[in-house]
Design a protein around this motif. Structure first.
Motif, mmCIF file in Angstrom:
data_model
loop_
_atom_site.group_PDB
_atom_site.id
_atom_site.type_symbol
_atom_site.label_atom_id
_atom_site.label_comp_id
_atom_site.label_asym_id
_atom_site.label_seq_id
_atom_site.Cartn_x
_atom_site.Cartn_y
_atom_site.Cartn_z
ATOM 1 N N ALA A 191 -9.730 8.824 3.150
ATOM 2 C CA ALA A 191 -9.888 7.524 2.666
ATOM 3 C C ALA A 191 -8.550 6.955 2.173
ATOM 4 N N TYR A 192 -7.681 6.306 2.916
ATOM 5 C CA TYR A 192 -6.506 5.999 2.523
ATOM 6 C C TYR A 192 -6.529 4.386 2.188
ATOM 7 N N ASP A 193 -5.066 4.073 1.898
ATOM 8 C CA ASP A 193 -5.037 2.649 0.928
ATOM 9 C C ASP A 193 -5.722 1.334 1.451
ATOM 10 N N HIS A 194 -6.266 0.430 0.674
ATOM 11 C CA HIS A 194 -6.505 -0.739 1.068
ATOM 12 C C HIS A 194 -7.665 -0.714 2.059
ATOM 13 N N GLY A 195 -8.512 0.084 1.896
ATOM 14 C CA GLY A 195 -9.781 0.150 2.804
ATOM 15 C C GLY A 195 -9.701 0.543 4.119
ATOM 16 N N ILE A 196 -8.439 1.304 4.360
ATOM 17 C CA ILE A 196 -8.270 2.164 5.665
ATOM 18 C C ILE A 196 -8.690 3.530 5.711
ATOM 19 N N TYR A 197 -9.570 3.880 6.630
ATOM 20 C CA TYR A 197 -10.039 5.348 6.789
ATOM 21 C C TYR A 197 -9.464 5.749 8.122
#
Lengths: 94, 967
Positions: B247-253
């Protein structure tokens, strides 16, 4: 990260190049500044854990320099402005 | 071999028989098997050896949390170590071998390590390999390297291709178990764009492994019908064999899809795709993972998680043993016994820790045979199903540093609430441990997300199911066990190691993890961590809550480096650009070299030339004698226009540009704001408000970026605009005494005489009867020279035209090496001299930095430290013995001084053999260099084993007065 470009909308951070603290906009005039002032401008940066204002360049895009307000603890981005507008607002012109 | 453990039922396709081999033994299975289920069906309990002690190990789980059953898959270049047999889909012709043993799997020579276990406990490395110091490099490190790792790489290039991709959705549902399907249905019915991702090849999660009913049908049937409903909707994408790993920043997976891992051959298709998934929201329905109980010899093959035993029985139609015992602290263990009895598998004993019964030891060679109870009774069993309760799969919730909190009701850690923005957790992952609760929880949360995102369609009703009993009593380890009890099977961490860690003061969970390596294997301790924490808590006499937990980082499961690299490997790792004359150069024997991101000709080999020096010497000599042509397109070119263009240039160059006349070129020096030189080049004024700048090849991008910074951020109202035209113009240097004569044949209607077009002149013109061009009289070689530019599409025609026109002068093409030779002969600084520590004073260009104006870096370049008289200066060098070739990187010493850094006088930056002078020449920085011309100094290079005397001279080895370039 996603940077919400004021002109182009949300763009992936991979399209940008980061230049660090937006205080680099406030460049003293080399003809009138003291050596200490110029030194501080070139070298001194705050390194807060929290909100920072940074310069990001949309190199893989429209070549705008942006001022991005980002929280270094959460990576939350609360504002994105055109650096040129910020520079003008801070009294820079020609 | 017969599938002696195969029983009725399951979701395998018995009409589709597959054959495979394990350690060279041929076996069969069915479509729908995993490698693990097929091995168990064939009675193969022993599948590998443990990391540290080389203990025999078997299949422990039925999912990606597997710590034990790591095997090498495939052979040849496609061989892949450390694949989990529990997630490998069986295909016809699959080849697998066991890992981490010397000799056969059954008779591992390294098993002697097990006898040494008293010495191999926690902190062994830190304590043992400390002394004697000299042993480290010669003995310890090679020894550690030889025994490190489990599997072996093929050492061949990966034959498969991997891709990258980008996806967008409103809602990402992570995990397609009962909660995930329920949530995806609600969100999709409400109209959201949904992506449903699951690791497994069959969606359904535990529904495929249990005997639950949902909406009046079997759980597996309901899952299949839910998937069918979702698949029929345009707004849903179902991704099986797909792991959401971060799970990365700003809703990026970060998402890994295994496209062809389940096939014998990728057949040219990408094997895996690494997706970057942009989401509005995410619903984590990753379920829970069963954990073990630590008791004596709990690592023997045949000892398995109870939930995994149910999976093998219910989903794969495989009985992991003929006589199964169950050891449990919760109702799930009892369910295992029921499921097995229904299938006719003999249950030899249910050992329920809640009744005070425990297992203290097990025995059996290469697999469990007998279970030893705390009441001194022995029970026969070839499979022991263990359930220590279930831990919610909180991994992805931790990726933004949320630290889960202890929930005593379910005896597990649940997300604390500081989740990655946009993430909601539902079902067992959030502590809703029973079926109906999980389905309703996910449905409700997905419906709320849909409403939040502004959909107006109805999410429908949640599926109906009943809650199973869920009574658990925390029970972690059997205190009365005398034998070693494993906590972390993959890293061979025992209860004793945890207790020792406590005794030696490594008591915080973070220390425990690093000191014992608990949870640091590739499975990140999915079945082990909580056991370790609980034992530490007990040793410290505090609650688990107070002990706390470590957190998980990406990736959730291992991701191959190849997937991260994608297509960016080999020659595609960094794309390079070709010059406009590339094709012509190829036809003419060019040898190419990467410079920056370009491929340039470095020399043109002629018949009879033995080595590169022959070619380079010829090219340089012929250029100086007659005329040479070099493609210089790669230099950065920036077109600058506007009424304030001159003002702008005056501020970014250290020297004056305001009064550069139209039709003239000027050399410009750029400083960083700290006063250090970072680039140089020439800028031509084509018209009052129109300039063309060149930069070095390497800095073309940086210079442009910094100019945009200056334009937008420093002087936002200057009327100046620019664009990079590096690719737009093909540019050729034409150098040598016959350059004028050659170009006169090419350029239309332009007076090229010294009066008409003197040194540093420029003009827009045409060539070959009308092709637009730009001509600059500039010289990098020191000869009379021009650079001629034409639109890039004419570049190939231009080089051919120039060479044809030059035939009568024996014109020679020259590459980057001859270019370098000539600029060193002439004393022009280049990349070797611009080190990022170079001042204008060092280059002898101190006088160029204008003090009458403010330009970037001018103020700080005036600092005392950068203007010392005794500082380094760029000068030339030649060997006293002219037959010796100089060495770049050699350091200068005053004769008689010792060779150490306190006596260092500078260093040689560039060297070349000068065909013009007949000996080697060098450039370099020497302290007080300008005052020392004529002196002899020692050039000492211990690295290249050279120690010679050199003579200090002007950097301009040839034509110091510049008569040739002005002629």
């Amino acid at each position: 990260m996603i940077i919400n470009h004021p002109l182009l909308g949300p763009r992936d951070a991979a399209e940008f190049v980061n230049r660090g603290d937006a205080c680099q906009i406030d460049r003293p005039d080399g003809m009138t500044a003291s050596m200490d002032e110029m030194h501080d401008y070139a070298y001194l940066r705050d390194n807060p854990a929290g909100e920072v204002r940074e310069l990001w360049y949309h190199e893989q895009g429209d070549r705008s320099w942006l001022v991005v307000t980002r929280n270094t603890l959460t990576h939350e981005i609360t504002s994105v402005e055109m650096a040129r507008d910020v520079a003008r607002a801070r009294g820079r012109s020609t | 071999m017969s599938q002696q453990n195969r029983i009725d039922g399951g979701q395998i396709d018995r009409t589709h028989k597959l054959s495979f081999s394990f350690n060279g033994k041929f076996m069969t299975g069915y479509q729908g098997d995993t490698l693990a289920s097929a091995l168990l069906a064939n009675g193969q309990r022993l599948v590998g050896r443990s990391f540290k002690y080389h203990r025999p190990r078997g299949i422990f789980t039925a999912g990606s949390e597997e710590p034990n059953a790591l095997v090498q898959l495939r052979d040849g270049a496609a061989q892949e170590p450390n694949t989990r047999a529990t997630t490998v889909e069986l295909f016809d012709g699959l080849v697998a071998t066991s890992q981490n043993h010397r000799g056969s799997l059954e008779h591992d020579l390294m098993a002697a390590n097990d006898l040494l276990s008293p010495f191999l406990s926690a902190g062994f490395y830190y304590k043992t390999f400390m002394w004697p110091k000299a042993f480290w490099e010669k003995l310890y490190e090679p020894m550690i390297r030889a025994s490190a790792g489990l599997g072996r790489l093929s050492m061949q290039e990966d034959p498969d291709v991997y891709d990258h991709g980008y996806l967008h959705c409103d809602l990402l549902v992570i995990g397609a178990g009962p909660a995930g399907l329920s949530g995806a249905l609600a969100a999709a019915r409400a109209g959201l764009r949904v992506i449903l991702a699951d690791e497994d090849f069959t969606p359904g999660g535990r529904l495929n492994a249990e005997t639950y009913e949902v909406d009046g049908q079997s759980g597996a049937d309901w899952a299949a019908s839910a998937v069918a409903e979702l698949a029929a909707m345009d707004n849903v994408r179902i991704m099986t064999r797909t792991t959401v790993y971060g799970a990365y920043d700003h809703g990026i997976y970060g998402v890994l899809e295994r496209c062809t891992d389940h096939l014998k051959d990728s057949a040219g298709k990408p094997r895996q795709v690494l997706w970057r998934l942009y989401t509005q929201r995410a619903l984590l329905t990753a379920g829970a993972t069963e954990r073990s109980i630590a008791f004596g010899a709990n690592d023997r093959p045949g000892i398995m998680m109870a939930g995994a035993v149910r999976t093998y029985v219910n989903r794969f139609g495989v009985a992991p043993g003929q006589k199964v015992a169950v050891f449990t602290n919760n109702d799930d263990g009892l369910r295992t016994a029921e499921d097995l009895k229904t299938k006719g598998v003999e249950i030899t004993r249910i050992i329920d820790a809640r009744n005070g019964d425990t297992v203290v030891n097990t025995t059996g060679r290469h697999g469990i045979h007998t279970v030893h109870l705390n009441n001194n009774r022995h029970i026969e069993a070839d499979c022991l199903a263990v359930s220590g309760g279930w831990s919610p799969n909180v991994h992805l919730t931790c990726h933004h540093r949320d630290r889960p909190t202890w929930n005593a009701d379910i005896a597990g850690f649940v997300p604390a609430g500081d989740l990655p923005p946009g993430m909601t957790v539902a079902g067992a992952a959030n502590g809703a441990m029973t079926l109906a609760a999980a389905i309703v929880d996910a449905h409700t949360k997905a419906a709320r997300i849909a409403a939040d995102l502004g959909t107006s369609k109805a999410p429908g009703d949640p599926a109906k199911a009943s809650d199973e009993t869920f009574a658990t009593a925390p029970f972690w380890h059997v205190g009365e066990s005398k034998k070693r009890a494993w906590v972390d099977l993959q890293n061979d961490v025992t209860t004793k190691d945890v207790k020792q860690s406590h005794k030696e003061g490594f008591r915080s969970v973070e220390h425990l993890k690093r000191y014992t390596t608990l949870g640091m294997a590739t499975d990140q301790g999915k079945t082990a961590n909580i056991l370790g924490l609980a034992i530490m808590a007990e040793a410290a006499g505090q609650s688990i809550q107070d002990t706390g937990t470590t957190i998980f980082r990406p990736p959730y499961n291992p991701v191959a480096i190849g997937a991260f690299a994608g297509r960016a490997r080999g020659k595609d790792f960094r794309p390079y650009r070709l010059t406009p004359s590339h094709k012509w150069a190829e036809e003419n024997g060019a040898d190419f070299v990467e410079t920056g991101n370009w491929l340039r000709a470095q020399w043109f080999k002629q018949p009879g030339e033995k080595g590169w020096r022959d070619s380079v010497d010829r090219e340089a000599a012929q250029t100086r004698k007659s005329v040479g042509i070099c493609d210089v397109t790669t230099l950065g070119k920036i077109d600058i226009q506007g009424s304030d263009a001159a003002t702008f240039l005056n501020r970014i160059y250290a020297n004056a540009f305001l009064k550069l006349p139209v039709g003239k070129v000027r050399y410009g020096l750029m400083l960083r704001e700290d006063g250090i030189c970072y680039d140089d080049g020439t800028t031509a004024r084509l018209a009052e408000n129109h300039f063309v700048m060149t930069t070095t090849t390497a800095n073309a991008v940086t210079v442009f970026r910094n100019m945009e910074f200056a334009r937008q951020c420093l002087w936002p109202d200057l009327d100046v605009h620019f664009i990079s035209t590096t690719d737009g113009w093909a540019q050729f240097a034409v150098a040598g005494p016959n350059s004028r004569a050659l170009l006169s044949k090419v350029v239309d209607d332009l007076d090229l005489s010294n009066e008409g077009f003197p040194f540093m002149a420029c003009a827009e013109c045409t060539v070959f009867g009308g092709t637009p061009a730009r001509l600059f009289r500039i010289s990098f070689s020191g000869e009379m020279a021009f650079e001629i530019a034409v639109p890039a599409r004419f570049g190939d025609a231009m080089i051919r035209g120039l060479m044809a026109a030059g035939e009568e002068y024996d014109a020679v093409p020259y590459g980057t090496e001859a270019l370098g030779v000539m600029r060193i002969e002439k004393g022009h600084a280049a990349g070797n001299e611009l080190t990022g520590q170079t001042t204008a004073q060092m280059l002898g260009l101190g006088g160029m930095v204008s003090k009458k104006k403010d330009s970037v870096g001018s103020k700080l370049s005036e600092r005392d430290g950068m203007n010392q008289d005794d500082d380094l200066r760029l000068v030339g060098f030649k060997p006293v013995d002219r037959s010796i070739l100089l060495t770049a990187g050699a350091h200068f010493l005053t004769p008689g001084d010792p060779a150490d850094m306190t006596h260092d006088q500078g260093w040689m930056t560039s060297v070349a053999y000068s065909p013009e002078l007949g000996h080697s020449v060098g450039l370099g920085y020497l302290k007080r260099g300008k005052e020392r011309i004529g002196e002899q100094v020692r050039a000492y290079s211990p690295v290249r084993n050279q120690d010679i005397m050199v003579e200090v001279c002007s950097p301009h080895h040839i034509d110091p007065e510049g008569e040739r370039q002005r002629g």
